[in-house]
Scaffold this motif. Structure first.
Motif, PDB file in Angstrom:
ATOM      1  N   ASN A  97      59.630  58.479  32.797  1.00 16.52           N
ATOM      2  CA  ASN A  97      58.780  59.078  33.353  1.00 16.52           C
ATOM      3  C   ASN A  97      57.706  57.485  32.714  1.00 16.52           C
ATOM      4  O   ASN A  97      58.287  57.294  31.149  1.00 16.52           O
ATOM      5  CB  ASN A  97      58.081  60.257  33.065  1.00 16.52           C
ATOM      6  N   GLY A  98      56.741  56.818  33.566  1.00 21.25           N
ATOM      7  CA  GLY A  98      55.566  56.028  32.891  1.00 21.25           C
ATOM      8  C   GLY A  98      56.685  54.496  33.043  1.00 21.25           C
ATOM      9  O   GLY A  98      55.692  53.598  32.775  1.00 21.25           O
ATOM     10  N   ILE A  99      57.754  54.736  33.587  1.00 20.63           N
ATOM     11  CA  ILE A  99      58.359  53.312  33.010  1.00 20.63           C
ATOM     12  C   ILE A  99      58.556  52.595  34.848  1.00 20.63           C
ATOM     13  O   ILE A  99      59.216  53.138  36.045  1.00 20.63           O
ATOM     14  CB  ILE A  99      59.037  53.414  32.884  1.00 20.63           C
ATOM     15  N   ASP A 100      58.207  51.537  35.202  1.00 22.72           N
ATOM     16  CA  ASP A 100      58.038  50.962  36.357  1.00 22.72           C
ATOM     17  C   ASP A 100      59.611  50.334  36.997  1.00 22.72           C
ATOM     18  O   ASP A 100      60.444  51.597  37.812  1.00 22.72           O
ATOM     19  CB  ASP A 100      57.327  50.089  36.850  1.00 22.72           C
ATOM     20  N   ILE A 101      60.193  49.382  35.872  1.00 20.95           N
ATOM     21  CA  ILE A 101      61.501  49.300  36.444  1.00 20.95           C
ATOM     22  C   ILE A 101      62.073  48.983  34.970  1.00 20.95           C
ATOM     23  O   ILE A 101      61.151  49.200  33.293  1.00 20.95           O
ATOM     24  CB  ILE A 101      61.201  47.567  37.134  1.00 20.95           C
ATOM     25  N   TYR A 113      62.225  47.760  29.751  1.00 21.80           N
ATOM     26  CA  TYR A 113      61.587  48.954  30.273  1.00 21.80           C
ATOM     27  C   TYR A 113      60.137  48.719  30.170  1.00 21.80           C
ATOM     28  O   TYR A 113      59.388  48.471  29.251  1.00 21.80           O
ATOM     29  CB  TYR A 113      61.420  50.429  28.924  1.00 21.80           C
ATOM     30  N   CYS A 114      59.921  48.408  31.388  1.00 18.10           N
ATOM     31  CA  CYS A 114      58.333  47.787  31.782  1.00 18.10           C
ATOM     32  C   CYS A 114      57.382  48.702  32.853  1.00 18.10           C
ATOM     33  O   CYS A 114      58.147  48.976  33.950  1.00 18.10           O
ATOM     34  CB  CYS A 114      59.776  46.785  32.935  1.00 18.10           C
ATOM     35  N   GLN A 115      56.247  48.380  32.475  1.00 21.20           N
ATOM     36  CA  GLN A 115      55.023  49.312  33.422  1.00 21.20           C
ATOM     37  C   GLN A 115      54.686  47.661  33.984  1.00 21.20           C
ATOM     38  O   GLN A 115      54.609  46.495  33.645  1.00 21.20           O
ATOM     39  CB  GLN A 115      54.343  49.548  32.211  1.00 21.20           C
ATOM     40  N   LEU A 116      54.472  47.509  34.913  1.00 21.16           N
ATOM     41  CA  LEU A 116      54.562  46.373  35.977  1.00 21.16           C
ATOM     42  C   LEU A 116      53.059  46.647  36.400  1.00 21.16           C
ATOM     43  O   LEU A 116      52.218  47.746  36.746  1.00 21.16           O
ATOM     44  CB  LEU A 116      55.078  46.633  37.352  1.00 21.16           C
ATOM     45  N   LYS A 117      52.030  45.688  36.307  1.00 16.99           N
ATOM     46  CA  LYS A 117      50.820  45.218  36.554  1.00 16.99           C
ATOM     47  C   LYS A 117      51.016  44.250  37.578  1.00 16.99           C
ATOM     48  O   LYS A 117      51.327  42.757  37.438  1.00 16.99           O
ATOM     49  CB  LYS A 117      49.842  45.053  35.105  1.00 16.99           C
ATOM     50  N   SER A 118      49.586  44.133  37.869  1.00 15.43           N
ATOM     51  CA  SER A 118      49.627  42.972  38.843  1.00 15.43           C
ATOM     52  C   SER A 118      49.217  41.774  38.840  1.00 15.43           C
ATOM     53  O   SER A 118      49.703  40.619  38.782  1.00 15.43           O
ATOM     54  CB  SER A 118      48.880  43.487  40.520  1.00 15.43           C
ATOM     55  N   GLY A 119      47.852  42.017  38.368  1.00 10.47           N
ATOM     56  CA  GLY A 119      47.242  40.296  38.081  1.00 10.47           C
ATOM     57  C   GLY A 119      47.033  40.296  36.262  1.00 10.47           C
ATOM     58  O   GLY A 119      47.151  41.479  35.033  1.00 10.47           O
ATOM     59  N   PRO A 120      45.685  39.231  35.589  1.00 12.75           N
ATOM     60  CA  PRO A 120      46.157  39.747  33.904  1.00 12.75           C
ATOM     61  C   PRO A 120      44.464  40.006  33.982  1.00 12.75           C
ATOM     62  O   PRO A 120      44.195  40.530  32.861  1.00 12.75           O
ATOM     63  CB  PRO A 120      45.933  38.007  34.104  1.00 12.75           C
ATOM     64  N   ASN A 121      43.414  40.767  34.987  1.00  8.30           N
ATOM     65  CA  ASN A 121      42.483  41.088  34.480  1.00  8.30           C
ATOM     66  C   ASN A 121      42.249  42.443  35.497  1.00  8.30           C
ATOM     67  O   ASN A 121      41.532  43.587  36.089  1.00  8.30           O
ATOM     68  CB  ASN A 121      41.539  39.904  35.460  1.00  8.30           C
ATOM     69  N   THR A 122      43.789  43.006  35.436  1.00  4.56           N
ATOM     70  CA  THR A 122      43.459  44.450  36.527  1.00  4.56           C
ATOM     71  C   THR A 122      44.029  45.786  34.899  1.00  4.56           C
ATOM     72  O   THR A 122      43.738  47.519  35.972  1.00  4.56           O
ATOM     73  CB  THR A 122      45.138  44.287  37.552  1.00  4.56           C
ATOM     74  N   ILE A 123      43.407  46.062  34.141  1.00  6.13           N
ATOM     75  CA  ILE A 123      43.603  47.230  33.809  1.00  6.13           C
ATOM     76  C   ILE A 123      42.127  46.850  32.870  1.00  6.13           C
ATOM     77  O   ILE A 123      41.262  45.927  32.787  1.00  6.13           O
ATOM     78  CB  ILE A 123      44.938  47.301  32.733  1.00  6.13           C
ATOM     79  N   ASN A 124      41.537  48.456  32.633  1.00  8.70           N
ATOM     80  CA  ASN A 124      40.642  48.314  31.758  1.00  8.70           C
ATOM     81  C   ASN A 124      40.748  49.203  30.438  1.00  8.70           C
ATOM     82  O   ASN A 124      42.373  49.891  29.554  1.00  8.70           O
ATOM     83  CB  ASN A 124      39.409  49.387  32.359  1.00  8.70           C
ATOM     84  N   LYS A 125      39.908  49.657  28.898  1.00 12.65           N
ATOM     85  CA  LYS A 125      40.306  50.206  28.265  1.00 12.65           C
ATOM     86  C   LYS A 125      41.382  51.480  28.484  1.00 12.65           C
ATOM     87  O   LYS A 125      42.044  51.797  26.944  1.00 12.65           O
ATOM     88  CB  LYS A 125      38.419  50.478  27.407  1.00 12.65           C
ATOM     89  N   ASP A 153      61.304  46.718  23.447  1.00 12.00           N
ATOM     90  CA  ASP A 153      61.691  46.472  24.209  1.00 12.00           C
ATOM     91  C   ASP A 153      61.337  47.479  24.930  1.00 12.00           C
ATOM     92  O   ASP A 153      61.199  47.508  26.806  1.00 12.00           O
ATOM     93  CB  ASP A 153      63.146  47.074  24.263  1.00 12.00           C
ATOM     94  N   LEU A 154      59.857  47.624  25.102  1.00 16.51           N
ATOM     95  CA  LEU A 154      58.888  48.321  24.926  1.00 16.51           C
ATOM     96  C   LEU A 154      58.050  47.758  26.082  1.00 16.51           C
ATOM     97  O   LEU A 154      57.112  47.193  25.329  1.00 16.51           O
ATOM     98  CB  LEU A 154      58.242  49.662  25.456  1.00 16.51           C
ATOM     99  N   ILE A 155      57.867  47.013  27.032  1.00 20.20           N
ATOM    100  CA  ILE A 155      56.849  46.043  28.098  1.00 20.20           C
ATOM    101  C   ILE A 155      56.186  45.571  28.959  1.00 20.20           C
ATOM    102  O   ILE A 155      56.478  47.452  29.860  1.00 20.20           O
ATOM    103  CB  ILE A 155      58.008  44.237  27.835  1.00 20.20           C
ATOM    104  N   VAL A 156      54.989  44.855  29.263  1.00 22.33           N
ATOM    105  CA  VAL A 156      54.404  45.098  30.295  1.00 22.33           C
ATOM    106  C   VAL A 156      54.458  43.963  30.926  1.00 22.33           C
ATOM    107  O   VAL A 156      54.326  42.850  30.592  1.00 22.33           O
ATOM    108  CB  VAL A 156      53.211  45.329  29.566  1.00 22.33           C
ATOM    109  N   GLY A 157      55.011  43.264  32.546  1.00 27.87           N
ATOM    110  CA  GLY A 157      54.663  42.664  33.258  1.00 27.87           C
ATOM    111  C   GLY A 157      54.158  43.010  33.806  1.00 27.87           C
ATOM    112  O   GLY A 157      53.931  43.367  34.776  1.00 27.87           O
ATOM    113  N   VAL A 158      53.577  41.849  33.961  1.00 33.28           N
ATOM    114  CA  VAL A 158      51.805  41.221  35.070  1.00 33.28           C
ATOM    115  C   VAL A 158      52.751  40.445  36.206  1.00 33.28           C
ATOM    116  O   VAL A 158      53.543  38.569  35.621  1.00 33.28           O
ATOM    117  CB  VAL A 158      50.853  40.382  33.627  1.00 33.28           C
ATOM    118  N   ILE A 159      52.564  40.470  36.730  1.00 34.34           N
ATOM    119  CA  ILE A 159      53.280  39.545  38.273  1.00 34.34           C
ATOM    120  C   ILE A 159      52.936  38.017  38.159  1.00 34.34           C
ATOM    121  O   ILE A 159      53.987  37.381  38.708  1.00 34.34           O
ATOM    122  CB  ILE A 159      53.043  40.025  39.123  1.00 34.34           C
TER     123      ILE A 159
END
Length: 238
Positions: A97-101, A113-125, A153-159
């Motif tokens: 839960n909470g992990i994309d890939i 254990y990675c949460q994926l985000k599309s770009g460098p400005n796509t999240i907020n507070k 090992d818990l990471i955010v991956g930005v495409i």
């Protein structure tokens, strides 16, 4: 063994079938003035700024260009991230839960254990807190199951993008919570083990773009929007 060519082919298919088709469909809706929040003053100004006149077609162009070439594209890519994950990176899918890939980092050999985000400005507070909360839950769950997962090992991956492009919200994830954020070339290098994979991915996407010629249909959208009573009314009151 990781099939990098399959990822490239799947990325091309996703971009063509999900991204490009959505972009076209969203553009075709814009023949209706109600799709815009029109400011009559700035619409006339922007039309003159763009073309030197405020004819109905010029006003239509001033409304359509930023929408079709800017906000629409960004929105489609951002909202399509989950489909991108399943269509392109489905073999790395996580049941946590909470992990994309999940994947073995090809640069350090550790499972990520990675949460994926599309770009460098796509999240907020609020997203920062949500991401950190998911990662905290994973750490607690791992301890319950006698599985030690390190912070790094818990990471955010930005495409896509470069480290310098990252917004301050991404930087807070690393600074305040000590979870790494990997973006663009670095992320794809860790996933595939190929330092040049990100460039290959961009080239694959670009090849789809060259096949997508919507220019004639876009001219028809401009003319249809320009022919509406509301646009003609704005033009007549310049």
């Amino acid at each position: 063994m990781l099939d990098k060519n399959k990822i490239l082919l799947d990325a091309k298919e996703w971009f063509k079938d999900s991204f490009a088709k959505s972009h076209i469909a969203n553009t075709e809706k814009l023949i209706n003035p109600k799709e815009f929040n029109i400011n009559h003053f700035t619409a006339v100004y922007l039309a003159n700024f763009l073309t030197g006149n405020s004819s109905p077609e010029s006003i239509a162009k001033a409304l359509l260009y930023p929408r079709v070439l800017g906000t629409s594209v960004t929105t489609i890519f951002g909202t399509g991230i989950q489909k991108f994950t399943s269509d392109v990176l489905g073999t790395f899918g996580s049941t946590t839960n909470g992990i994309d890939i999940e994947f073995i980092d090809q640069t350090d050999g550790y499972r990520k254990y990675c949460q994926l985000k599309s770009g460098p400005n796509t999240i907020n507070k609020d997203d920062v807190e949500t991401i950190a909360g998911h990662f905290t839950d994973v750490i607690h769950l791992s301890r319950t199951n006698n599985l030690r997962i390190a912070h790094q090992d818990l990471i955010v991956g930005v495409i896509y993008g470069k480290p310098d492009d990252l917004s301050n919200f991404y930087k807070k994830i690393t600074k305040n919570y000590h979870y790494p954020v990997y973006i663009g070339q670095d992320f794809w290098h860790r996933l595939t083990g190929d330092f040049n994979f990100y460039d290959d991915l961009l080239a694959a996407i670009a090849s789809v773009a060259t096949e997508t010629d919507f220019s004639k249909e876009f001219d028809d959208v401009i003319k249809a929007l320009a022919a509406t009573d509301e646009i003609k009314s704005i033009s007549n009151h310049e």
